[in-house]
Design a protein around this motif. Sequence first.
Motif, short mmCIF file in Angstrom:
data_model
loop_
_atom_site.label_atom_id
_atom_site.label_comp_id
_atom_site.label_asym_id
_atom_site.label_seq_id
_atom_site.Cartn_x
_atom_site.Cartn_y
_atom_site.Cartn_z
N ASN A 5 -16.85 -0.45 13.21
CA ASN A 5 -17.36 0.16 14.44
C ASN A 5 -16.55 -0.23 15.66
O ASN A 5 -16.82 0.23 16.76
N GLY A 6 -15.56 -1.12 15.51
CA GLY A 6 -14.66 -1.48 16.61
C GLY A 6 -15.20 -2.50 17.56
O GLY A 6 -14.47 -3.00 18.43
N LEU A 7 -16.51 -2.86 17.46
CA LEU A 7 -17.10 -3.77 18.45
C LEU A 7 -16.58 -5.19 18.29
O LEU A 7 -16.12 -5.81 19.27
N LYS A 8 -16.65 -5.74 17.10
CA LYS A 8 -16.14 -7.11 16.92
C LYS A 8 -14.61 -7.16 17.01
O LYS A 8 -14.05 -8.20 17.36
N LEU A 9 -13.97 -6.04 16.72
CA LEU A 9 -12.50 -5.99 16.90
C LEU A 9 -12.16 -6.15 18.37
O LEU A 9 -11.24 -6.91 18.74
N MET A 10 -12.88 -5.43 19.26
CA MET A 10 -12.64 -5.55 20.70
C MET A 10 -12.98 -6.97 21.17
O MET A 10 -12.28 -7.55 22.00
N LEU A 11 -14.10 -7.52 20.64
CA LEU A 11 -14.47 -8.87 21.03
C LEU A 11 -13.40 -9.89 20.61
O LEU A 11 -13.06 -10.80 21.37
N LEU A 12 -12.87 -9.72 19.39
CA LEU A 12 -11.79 -10.63 18.92
C LEU A 12 -10.59 -10.59 19.86
O LEU A 12 -10.04 -11.64 20.22
N LEU A 13 -10.21 -9.39 20.29
CA LEU A 13 -9.05 -9.26 21.18
C LEU A 13 -9.33 -9.90 22.54
O LEU A 13 -8.44 -10.49 23.15
N GLU A 14 -10.56 -9.76 23.05
CA GLU A 14 -10.88 -10.40 24.32
C GLU A 14 -10.82 -11.92 24.22
O GLU A 14 -10.35 -12.60 25.13
N VAL A 15 -11.30 -12.47 23.09
CA VAL A 15 -11.32 -13.92 22.92
C VAL A 15 -9.90 -14.48 22.84
O VAL A 15 -9.56 -15.45 23.52
N ILE A 16 -9.04 -13.86 22.03
CA ILE A 16 -7.71 -14.43 21.83
C ILE A 16 -6.76 -14.13 22.98
O ILE A 16 -5.77 -14.83 23.16
N SER A 17 -7.06 -13.08 23.78
CA SER A 17 -6.16 -12.74 24.90
C SER A 17 -6.64 -13.30 26.22
O SER A 17 -5.85 -13.46 27.15
N GLY A 18 -7.96 -13.53 26.32
CA GLY A 18 -8.51 -13.98 27.59
C GLY A 18 -8.61 -12.86 28.61
O GLY A 18 -8.79 -13.13 29.79
N GLU A 19 -8.50 -11.62 28.18
CA GLU A 19 -8.57 -10.46 29.07
C GLU A 19 -9.78 -9.58 28.70
O GLU A 19 -10.28 -9.64 27.59
N ARG A 20 -10.18 -8.76 29.66
CA ARG A 20 -11.29 -7.83 29.45
C ARG A 20 -10.76 -6.48 28.95
O ARG A 20 -9.77 -5.97 29.47
N LEU A 21 -11.41 -5.92 27.93
CA LEU A 21 -11.09 -4.58 27.44
C LEU A 21 -12.07 -3.59 28.09
O LEU A 21 -13.11 -3.98 28.64
N PRO A 22 -11.76 -2.31 28.02
CA PRO A 22 -12.73 -1.31 28.55
C PRO A 22 -14.09 -1.44 27.87
O PRO A 22 -14.19 -1.90 26.73
N LYS A 23 -15.12 -1.04 28.57
CA LYS A 23 -16.47 -1.15 28.04
C LYS A 23 -16.61 -0.30 26.77
O LYS A 23 -16.23 0.87 26.75
N PRO A 24 -17.15 -0.87 25.67
CA PRO A 24 -17.25 -0.11 24.42
C PRO A 24 -18.33 0.96 24.47
O PRO A 24 -19.28 0.87 25.27
N ASP A 25 -18.16 1.99 23.63
CA ASP A 25 -19.20 3.01 23.48
C ASP A 25 -20.33 2.43 22.62
O ASP A 25 -20.07 1.81 21.59
N LYS A 26 -21.58 2.68 23.03
CA LYS A 26 -22.71 2.07 22.34
C LYS A 26 -23.28 2.94 21.23
O LYS A 26 -24.16 2.52 20.50
N GLY A 27 -22.83 4.15 21.10
CA GLY A 27 -23.35 5.02 20.07
C GLY A 27 -22.94 4.61 18.68
O GLY A 27 -21.99 3.84 18.50
N LYS A 28 -23.67 5.16 17.66
CA LYS A 28 -23.38 4.80 16.29
C LYS A 28 -22.72 5.93 15.53
O LYS A 28 -22.52 5.83 14.32
#
Length: 897
Positions: free
Chosen positions: A71-94
Motif C-alpha cells: 500500500n506504499g504507507l510503510k515504504l514512505m515511512l521508511l524513506l522519511e526515517v532514513i532520509s530525515g525528510e518529509r514526503l508528500p502526504k499519503p493517500d488514505k484510501g484503500k
Amino acid sequence: MTAVETQVQYSTTYTMSTTEEYMTQEDDWDRDLLLDPAWEKQQRKTFTAWCNSHLRKAGTQIENIEEDFRNGLKLMLLLEVISGERLPKPDKGKMRFHKIANVNKALDFIASKGVKLVSIGAEEIVDGNVKMTLGMIWTIILRFAIQDISVEETSAKEGLLLWCQRKTAPYRNVNVQNFHISWKDGLALCALIHRHRPDLIDYSKLRKDDPIGNLNTAFEVAEKYLDIPRMLDAEDIVNTPKPDEKAIMTYVSCFYHAFAGAEQAETAANRICKVLAVNQENERLMEEYEKLASELLEWIRRTIPWLENRVAEQTMRAMQQKLEDFRDYRRVHKPPRVQEKCQLEINFNTLQTKLRLSNRPAFMPSEGKMVSDIANAWKGLEQVEKGYEEWLLTEIRRLERLDHLAEKFKQKCSMHEGWTAGKEDLLSQKDYESASLMEIRALMRKHEAFESDLAAHQDRVEQIAAIAQELNELDYHDAATVNARCQGICDQWDNLGTLTQKRRDALERVEKLWETIDQLYLEFAKRAAPFNNWMDGAMEDLQDMFIVHSIEEIQSLITAHDQFKATLPEADKERMAIMGIQNEILKIAQTYGIKLSGFNPYTNLSPQDISNKWEAVKQLVPLRDQMLQEEVARQQANERLRRQFAAQANIIGPWIQTKMEEIGHVSVDIAGSLEEQMNNLKQYEQNIINYKSNIDKLEGDHQLIQEALIFDNKHTNYTMEHIRVGWEQLLTTIARTINEVENQILTRDAKGISQEQLNEFRASFNHFDRKRNGMMDPDDFRACLISMGYDLGEVEFARIMTLVDPNNTGVVTFQAFIDFMTRETAETDTAEQVMASFKILASDKPYITVEELRRELPPEQAEYCITRMTKFIGGEAPPGALDYISFSSALYGESDL
C-alpha cells in the motif's frame, strides 16, 4: 550527511496519527507465487531486518517484505526515517489507485535523490512482485546506506570492500576478496568486530573449521553490543555455494556505519604516523651526520701530527719508506675521506632541506662538528700535507748526497792512509849516520822526492777535510766517526810535516859532506815521482764515484773523460822518457862495468812499478767508459719517464679544467627541466668516474719517477699534486652540483612550484649573479627582488636577509633564493594539526594513554611516542598518562603553542 546521522536526526516527536497513517494496511491483497532459491531467501531476511532496524524508530515494523510495502504507507515511512525528510502526504484510501499513488510518491522521492529506477514500477510493488520489491529495497540500501561509503576515491562497493580488506588485513585465516565466498567461515565478520572492539571477541580462540559457530558469534555480538540486528542465518550462508552479495553487503555496511567514528581516529593516526616517520628519519640523518663527522674529525686529528712530524730518518731506506707511506696515504687512505667529507656536506644540505620542507627547526650539529668546523679541520690537514712530500724528497736528496760523500770520504781516506802507512817510521830513521857519501846523497834526493810526493798529497788531505766539513753541514748521522777519522788524518799529516822538516834539516847538515850524485838516478826519481802521482790521480779520477740528474750532467762527465783520454798519448811519451832514463842507467853500468845494487837510492819507485801502474790506468779507462754509458742509458730512461708523465699530465690537467667549466654551465642552464639537468650531471659524473683510470695510470708514472729519484720535469707545468687537487675538486664539484639540483627538485615537488616558475626564478637569479659563481651579493639580491615587484624598505630587507643568509656569510645562494620565493606558499603539517590528531586518538582528553597509542598507531611509531612523551601533570589522569600537547610542540621546535 550519512545514514547514521540522518537516523539520529529523525524526530522522535513524529505524531502518532501520521505513524498510524503509514501503518494502516489493506486486509486483502493478491499474493504472487514466488520461487524461493537460496539468494532470495537470504535477501528476504536481510532486507527485512534492515528495514525493521529503521522502522522501529517510528514504532513499527514489517513481517513480509513483499506484502507490507504494497500500500506504499510503510515504504514512505521508511524513506522519511532514513532520509530525515518529509514526503508528500499519503493517500488514505484503500483502493488500488490509492496504493499506486503512495508507491509512486515513494519512487518519485527515490528518483529525486539521483537514483535511476530501472524496470521498477508502482504496479509491480502493489501487486506484491517479490523480485521487484527486493530490487527496490536494494536500490534504497545502495542510495542511503552504501553510496556514501568511499575509500580513496573508489566506488561505493569497491570502497566498502577496501575498508574491509584494510581492517582485516592483520588477521590470520582472513582474506577478503569479495562479498560472498570470503565471508562464509565467519572469521571476516569476527575480525571486523575485534579490530574495533577487541573486548567483545577473543579472536585467538576462533577456528576456521567452525564457520557456523563463528557466524553465530558475530551475529550475537553485533546484535547485543553494536545494535546491528541479525540479518542472516549462519546455516544458509554456510550451506549456500555462493552467498548473496547484496545480503552480505547490506549486513557489512551496518558494521561500517557502526564503526564510522573509528575512521576519524584512524585518519588522525595516519597523520601522526606520517609526522613521526619524518621526525624519525630526520633524527636518523642527524645521528648519521654526528657519527660521520666524529669519525672524520678523529681521522684528521690523528693524521695531522703524522704529517707535522718532520724528524728525518738517518738512512735512505727509512726515508724512502716514509715516502711510500705518504704515497699510500694519498692513494689509499685519503680518497675515501675526501668522499666522506663530500658526502657529509651533501647529507647536511639534504637534511636541512628536509627539515625546512617539514617545517622543522634547522639542525645544529654538536659543538665542533659544524660543516665549517670540518672544512677548517680539512684546510689545516691540507696545509700540513702541502709541504710534507716536498720535505720528504728534499731529505731523500740530502741523504743521497750524504751517502755519496760518505763513500767518497772513505775511499779517499783509505787511499791516503794506504799512502801514509809506514811513512812516520821511515822519516824517523837515522840511517844517514852510518851511510856512505853516495848513500847520503841518495837519501837526500830520496827525501826531496818524498817532499815532492808529500806536497802532491796536500790536495788530497784538503779534499778529505772539505768532504768531512760538508758531511757535518748536511747533518750526517755518523758525523762523529767521520770527524774522528778526519782528525786522525790531519794530526798524522801535521806529524808527517814535522818529521819531514826534521829529516831534511838532518840531511842538509851532512849534505855538504857528499859531492857526487848520480844524475840519472836523480832525474829518474824526480820524473818518476810526479808521473807516478799523476797516475795515482788518474786512477783516483777513473774510480771516482759520481751522481747526476740529467743527460747534460752525464754528457759533461763524458766530455771530461774524453779530454782525459786525449792526454794519454802525451803521458805515454813521458812514461817512455822515464823508462829511457832507466835504460840509460843500465847502458852506462853495462858500458863502464858498474855493479848496481838493484834499486834507485833516490826513490822507491821502480820501472816495474811505473809499468804496472800504467797498465792499471789503461785497464781503468774502458771500465770508466762502461760506467758512463750505463749512466747515459739511465738518464735517457729518466727522460722518457719525464716525457711520458708530461704527455698525460698535459692532457688530464686541461680535461679537468674543461669539465669544471662544463659543470658550471650545466648548473646555470635553464633551457631544460631539473630532471634534464640532473641527467646531464649524472652523465658528466659517469664520464668523470670512467676517467679515473687515467688518473691511476698517471699516479703509476709518478711513482716510477719518484722511485727513479727524478726531481724536476721541464716538459710540463703540471705536478702530480696539481692533478690530485684538481681531481678532488672536480669530484666534489659534481657531487655538490648534483645535490643542489636534487634539493631543487625536492623543493619544487614539496612546495608545488612548476618547472616554468623554477625557470623564471633561475633566470632572475642568473641575471643578477654578476660573478657567475652561483651566489648573489646583498645589493644584487635587493635589485633582483625589486625587479620582481618587491617594495623593500631597510627593515623589511634586513628581515629577508636573516631568512636567506642566517649565518651572515654575505652572499645568497640559489637554494636560499628558491626557499625564500616559495616559503609563503608551503603546505606543511603544523604542530596544531598534529595536536588535533592526537586529540582525536585521545577522545578529546588532554592526555593520552599507552594503550591508546599502541591500539591506534603501528608498533614502531607507538613506541617512538611512548619513549619521548613526558608524563601528564594535572587533572584526574590515570597512572602512566602522557602529555601529547608538549610532544606536538617539541616536534616543530616550538616552546609554546
